[in-house]
Enzyme design. Structure first.
Site, PDB file in Angstrom:
ATOM      1  N   LYS A  82      43.942 107.698 -10.494  1.00 52.33           N
ATOM      2  CA  LYS A  82      43.215 107.469 -11.758  1.00 52.33           C
ATOM      3  C   LYS A  82      42.432 106.156 -11.678  1.00 52.33           C
ATOM      4  CE  LYS A  82      45.430 105.575 -15.647  1.00 52.33           C
ATOM      5  NZ  LYS A  82      44.641 104.545 -16.296  1.00 52.33           N
ATOM      6  N   ASN A  83      43.116 105.113 -11.180  1.00 51.15           N
ATOM      7  CA  ASN A  83      42.514 103.777 -11.231  1.00 51.15           C
ATOM      8  C   ASN A  83      41.586 103.472 -10.060  1.00 51.15           C
ATOM      9  OD1 ASN A  83      43.663 103.382 -13.689  1.00 51.15           O
ATOM     10  ND2 ASN A  83      45.448 102.282 -12.900  1.00 51.15           N
ATOM     11  N   CYS A  94      46.337 101.287 -23.284  1.00 48.22           N
ATOM     12  CA  CYS A  94      47.766 101.149 -23.576  1.00 48.22           C
ATOM     13  C   CYS A  94      47.987  99.967 -24.519  1.00 48.22           C
ATOM     14  CB  CYS A  94      48.537 100.935 -22.285  1.00 48.22           C
ATOM     15  SG  CYS A  94      48.234 102.263 -21.139  1.00 48.22           S
ATOM     16  N   ARG A 129      46.048  92.656 -24.671  1.00 45.62           N
ATOM     17  CA  ARG A 129      45.006  92.996 -23.681  1.00 45.62           C
ATOM     18  C   ARG A 129      43.768  92.105 -23.885  1.00 45.62           C
ATOM     19  NH1 ARG A 129      46.530  98.090 -21.619  1.00 45.62           N
ATOM     20  NH2 ARG A 129      45.418  97.567 -19.715  1.00 45.62           N
ATOM     21  N   ASP A 143      53.161  99.235 -13.368  1.00 44.24           N
ATOM     22  CA  ASP A 143      53.037 100.616 -13.858  1.00 44.24           C
ATOM     23  C   ASP A 143      54.244 101.471 -13.485  1.00 44.24           C
ATOM     24  OD1 ASP A 143      49.426 100.894 -13.381  1.00 44.24           O
ATOM     25  OD2 ASP A 143      50.654  99.920 -14.905  1.00 44.24           O
ATOM     26  N   ARG A 179      46.726 111.395 -20.008  1.00 39.89           N
ATOM     27  CA  ARG A 179      45.717 110.384 -19.659  1.00 39.89           C
ATOM     28  C   ARG A 179      45.788 110.049 -18.177  1.00 39.89           C
ATOM     29  NH1 ARG A 179      46.358 105.075 -22.381  1.00 39.89           N
ATOM     30  NH2 ARG A 179      44.676 104.605 -20.927  1.00 39.89           N
TER      31      ARG A 179
HETATM   32  C1  EPZ Z   1      44.853  97.521 -14.703  1.00 34.57           C
HETATM   33  O1  EPZ Z   1      44.787  97.109 -16.046  1.00 34.57           O
HETATM   34  C2  EPZ Z   1      45.318  98.963 -14.739  1.00 34.57           C
HETATM   35  N1  EPZ Z   1      44.378  99.769 -15.515  1.00 34.57           N
HETATM   36  C3  EPZ Z   1      46.688  99.012 -15.394  1.00 34.57           C
HETATM   37  O2  EPZ Z   1      47.141 100.347 -15.308  1.00 34.57           O
HETATM   38  C4  EPZ Z   1      47.669  98.150 -14.622  1.00 34.57           C
HETATM   39  O3  EPZ Z   1      48.901  98.130 -15.322  1.00 34.57           O
HETATM   40  C5  EPZ Z   1      47.112  96.728 -14.537  1.00 34.57           C
HETATM   41  O4  EPZ Z   1      45.799  96.756 -13.950  1.00 34.57           O
HETATM   42  C6  EPZ Z   1      47.984  95.826 -13.697  1.00 34.57           C
HETATM   43  O5  EPZ Z   1      48.174  96.395 -12.440  1.00 34.57           O
HETATM   44  C7  EPZ Z   1      43.218 100.170 -14.935  1.00 34.57           C
HETATM   45  O6  EPZ Z   1      42.935  99.882 -13.782  1.00 34.57           O
HETATM   46  C8  EPZ Z   1      42.312 100.988 -15.795  1.00 34.57           C
HETATM   47  P1  EPZ Z   1      45.028  93.251 -15.669  1.00 34.57           P
HETATM   48  P2  EPZ Z   1      44.048  95.736 -16.420  1.00 34.57           P
HETATM   49  O7  EPZ Z   1      43.752  92.713 -16.203  1.00 34.57           O
HETATM   50  O8  EPZ Z   1      42.989  95.445 -15.430  1.00 34.57           O
HETATM   51  C9  EPZ Z   1      45.859  89.586 -18.435  1.00 34.57           C
HETATM   52  C10 EPZ Z   1      47.717 102.381 -16.151  1.00 34.57           C
HETATM   53  O9  EPZ Z   1      48.812 102.726 -16.505  1.00 34.57           O
HETATM   54  N2  EPZ Z   1      44.430  89.475 -18.750  1.00 34.57           N
HETATM   55  O10 EPZ Z   1      45.261  93.286 -14.190  1.00 34.57           O
HETATM   56  O11 EPZ Z   1      43.689  95.780 -17.851  1.00 34.57           O
HETATM   57  C11 EPZ Z   1      46.518  90.847 -18.969  1.00 34.57           C
HETATM   58  O12 EPZ Z   1      46.859  90.699 -20.342  1.00 34.57           O
HETATM   59  C12 EPZ Z   1      47.197 101.052 -16.550  1.00 34.57           C
HETATM   60  O13 EPZ Z   1      46.952 103.008 -15.374  1.00 34.57           O
HETATM   61  C13 EPZ Z   1      44.003  88.355 -19.453  1.00 34.57           C
HETATM   62  O14 EPZ Z   1      44.789  87.490 -19.807  1.00 34.57           O
HETATM   63  O15 EPZ Z   1      45.231  94.705 -16.235  1.00 34.57           O
HETATM   64  C14 EPZ Z   1      47.734  90.959 -18.076  1.00 34.57           C
HETATM   65  O16 EPZ Z   1      48.745  90.100 -18.590  1.00 34.57           O
HETATM   66  C15 EPZ Z   1      48.086 100.414 -17.568  1.00 34.57           C
HETATM   67  N3  EPZ Z   1      42.686  88.238 -19.744  1.00 34.57           N
HETATM   68  C16 EPZ Z   1      47.236  90.405 -16.732  1.00 34.57           C
HETATM   69  O17 EPZ Z   1      46.004  89.743 -17.006  1.00 34.57           O
HETATM   70  C17 EPZ Z   1      41.765  89.170 -19.360  1.00 34.57           C
HETATM   71  O18 EPZ Z   1      40.558  88.979 -19.635  1.00 34.57           O
HETATM   72  C18 EPZ Z   1      46.942  91.476 -15.713  1.00 34.57           C
HETATM   73  O19 EPZ Z   1      46.220  92.498 -16.383  1.00 34.57           O
HETATM   74  C19 EPZ Z   1      42.215  90.315 -18.651  1.00 34.57           C
HETATM   75  C20 EPZ Z   1      43.564  90.433 -18.359  1.00 34.57           C
END
Ligand code: EPZ
Length: 422
Positions: free
Chosen positions: A22-23, A117, A122, A309, A402
């Site tokens: 998916k990702n 999610c 987020r 995940d 999803r």
């Molecule tokens: C990606 O989400 C994946 N989604 C998520 O999978 C996955 O859990 C996550 O990466 C971590 O591996 C997709 O690729 C569509 P992050 P993402 O930004 O990019 C913080 C699923 O089940 N952060 O790596 O949104 C955030 O809050 C989904 O497929 C900020 O602080 O996650 C988190 O604590 C769920 N500011 C950390 O970074 C920002 O501007 C890592 O999140 C962005 C993120």
């Protein structure tokens, strides 16, 4: 609303084939904005987030056709607008990856706060910091976020914390900048490496994707990538890991095919530390439930650490291990809420704070009514229901759809007692 009815306790056996990631697929759909010609993507999972991304791109003017069972041809050359549809954007987080390529190509993009999610709030501060350093202006207008940039420029950006989608969207934007963009402390997920590999085959100049430092030599705002071959989506490591955990709990003999075991090294060593014997082939894994398994502590980390995940599915596994386990969710706030439902099924869990929980096992689980809060917790509920004695009902199956294509069909093929009812 559809729901799953599950009767647990059945031993599982047989073979399951893993679908495309998916990702990875979602980001390649977004990357089509950088191409002058249509791109063909193969092994795309038929899941709700893909259908939303298709609707989102078509709403901007892209033409997308399904050319095979899991193949799509995407022509984004005709895109004429860059304001992302509010309703669709709020339904999945990957919509944010479109910001980079749209901003680089058109100089302006607007979107509501991205959805997906519901664990934690987020934030998008890393998006803003990264694009501002590349010369974009950010503002909030009419409850929307707006990014504007006449010409994105080279930058040397260090992530405060590694972010998967911010790494991807900045990397996509950097392909069309004037100058060099360096991303430090970037996310290292294999889906990022696979994305960059295809972009490079179409003329991009990206080095280091899949490591913590990525360097992109921009081609300039008016350049366009040119695809000369279809892209193949890599197997979904989270789907494969979910079935590996399920097999560790319930299988007499389960083979997981068309996967990449090297993308699941952390999960495999955790399962083996708990006493599970995982057979590993080049593109398959074999697993069966051991006599007993011992508890162990879990700490989620950015890739190649244990994936957040898989934290929920693995916590279900820990409820069946002998002893005390600590779960430490370091990546997201609020990604332990689902444990309240596991406790109602009989699990012995103490949630210490938004990041930490203690699990005592083994405890028998009994079936109950549940609601999928997000796609990974939803799948964890499916696993818990298959382990539990008796009948479970899982509502809000959209969340599971999803991220998993026809999950109940795959489960039935390995003897699970599950059916989808409207
Ligand atoms: C990606 O989400 C994946 N989604 C998520 O999978 C996955 O859990 C996550 O990466 C971590 O591996 C997709 O690729 C569509 P992050 P993402 O930004 O990019 C913080 C699923 O089940 N952060 O790596 O949104 C955030 O809050 C989904 O497929 C900020 O602080 O996650 C988190 O604590 C769920 N500011 C950390 O970074 C920002 O501007 C890592 O999140 C962005 C993120």
């Amino acid at each position: 609303m559809e729901k799953f009815i599950i009767h647990g306790g059945e031993p599982l056996a047989g073979e399951v084939t893993i679908g495309g990631a998916k990702n990875h697929a979602l980001k390649l759909f977004a990357a089509s904005v950088l191409f002058e010609d249509p791109i063909t993507i193969q092994n795309v999972p038929l899941i709700e987030d893909i259908f939303r991304m298709k609707e989102l791109l078509e709403g901007l003017g892209a033409k997308i056709t399904k050319t095979g069972q899991n193949d799509f041809c995407i022509d984004s050359s005709g895109i004429f607008r860059t304001d992302l549809d509010r309703e669709i954007t709020k339904r999945f987080r990957a919509s944010v990856v479109l910001v980079g390529p749209l901003l680089a190509r058109f100089g302006r993009v607007s979107l509501p706060h991205p959805g997906g999610c519901v664990f934690g709030e987020r934030p998008i501060d890393l998006f803003i910091a990264g694009f501002e350093q590349m010369g974009a202006q950010f503002k909030e207008k009419d409850d929307c976020y707006v990014f504007e940039a006449d010409n994105l420029r080279g930058a040397d950006f260090t992530f405060r914390i590694p972010s998967v989608t911010v790494t991807e969207t900045l990397m996509l934007a950097a392909v069309l900048t004037e100058g060099k963009v360096t991303l430090r402390n970037a996310a290292c997920e294999p889906e990022i490496e696979a994305l960059a590999h295809y972009l490079n085959s179409a003329g991009a100049k990206i080095r280091g994707a899949g490591t913590q430092t990525i360097v992109i030599e921009g081609l300039g705002k008016h350049a366009r990538l040119k695809s000369n071959k279809p892209s193949q989506i890599i197997p979904d490591r989270i789907e494969a890991g979910s079935f590996l955990i399920l097999g560790s709990l319930l299988a007499t003999d389960l083979r997981i095919k068309k996967c990449r075991p090297e993308h699941l090294a952390s999960l495999i060593v955790h399962l083996e530390a708990a006493g599970v014997n995982v057979e590993v082939g080049s593109d398959w894994m074999g697993v069966c439930r051991p006599e007993t398994f011992t508890s162990l502590d879990l700490k989620t980390r950015e890739y190649p650490g244990f994936p957040t995940d898989l934290q929920a599915p693995f916590s279900v596994f820990l409820t069946q291990t002998k002893g005390k386990s600590q779960v430490f969710e370091t990546v997201f706030d609020g990604r332990l809420e689902y444990m309240i439902d596991l406790k109602r099924m009989g699990a012995e869990i103490t949630i210490c704070d938004p990041h930490r929980a203690i699990i005592l096992g083994p405890t028998p689980l009994h079936g109950r009514e549940m609601e999928s809060p997000d796609l990974r917790a939803g799948l964890a509920f499916v696993i818990a229901a298959l382990v539990a004695k008796g009948r479970s009902t899982i509502h809000n199956v959209y969340q599971i759809d999803r991220g998993y294509e026809r999950i109940e069909e795959k489960l039935k093929q390995i003897n699970a007692n599950i059916k989808r009812v409207d």
